[in-house]
Design a protein around this motif. Structure first.
Motif, short mmCIF file in Angstrom:
data_model
loop_
_atom_site.label_atom_id
_atom_site.label_comp_id
_atom_site.label_asym_id
_atom_site.label_seq_id
_atom_site.Cartn_x
_atom_site.Cartn_y
_atom_site.Cartn_z
N SER A 1 37.76 37.04 34.32
CA SER A 1 37.12 37.32 35.83
C SER A 1 36.66 38.68 35.71
CB SER A 1 37.90 36.76 36.94
OG SER A 1 38.98 37.87 37.02
N TRP B 1 33.48 34.57 37.11
CA TRP B 1 34.26 34.20 35.91
C TRP B 1 33.68 33.40 34.85
CZ3 TRP B 1 35.00 34.11 41.06
CH2 TRP B 1 36.13 34.42 41.61
N GLN C 1 39.91 28.14 41.84
CA GLN C 1 40.88 29.31 41.54
C GLN C 1 42.15 29.09 41.27
OE1 GLN C 1 38.53 31.96 44.62
NE2 GLN C 1 39.34 33.47 42.93
#
Length: 124
Positions: free
Chosen positions: A103, A91, A49
């Motif tokens: 996302s 995602w 992320q």
């Protein structure tokens, strides 16, 4: 999961590492993509992320990569059941870069989280 993530005609492999530590963040999770070539694996890439282009940031217990799917036609989907205090999220990445990744989670789709069982927050 295998598929052609970068569109070069060779099968790539994506593996989720849900307990991966990202920097100092434990159980944040990651996905490792091994790119195929005519002679085998040509390169590897780790996606978290914190990768530029991926919405959000790595947080303790997210478990990014719990489920990974490489779709035919160059697409990668990733789930993180611990995202947002156990509400979970997913995602979608198109092509070999993270640019344009999207996302989605309960709040983005209008699903209520009140009284949610918090399945994603099992790991500390």
């Amino acid at each position: 999961m295998s598929g052609d993530f970068n569109g070069d005609g060779y099968r790539d492999v994506a593996v989720g590492a849900v307990s991966a530590k990202v920097g100092t963040v434990s159980n944040a999770g990651a996905v490792v993509v091994l790119y195929g070539s005519s002679s085998g694996v040509s390169a590897a890439r780790t996606i978290t992320q914190n990768t530029p282009g991926i919405p959000g940031s790595s947080e303790k217990g997210d478990r990014f990569g719990a489920r990974v799917t490489l779709a035919r036609g160059t697409g990668l989907t990733v789930s993180a059941p611990g995202e947002n205090s156990g509400d979970g999220a997913g995602w979608s990445l198109r092509g070999a870069t993270a640019s344009g990744a999207t996302s989605f989670g309960p709040s983005a789709t209008g699903v209520p989280t009140t009284g949610a069982p918090n399945y994603g927050s099992v790991l500390p």
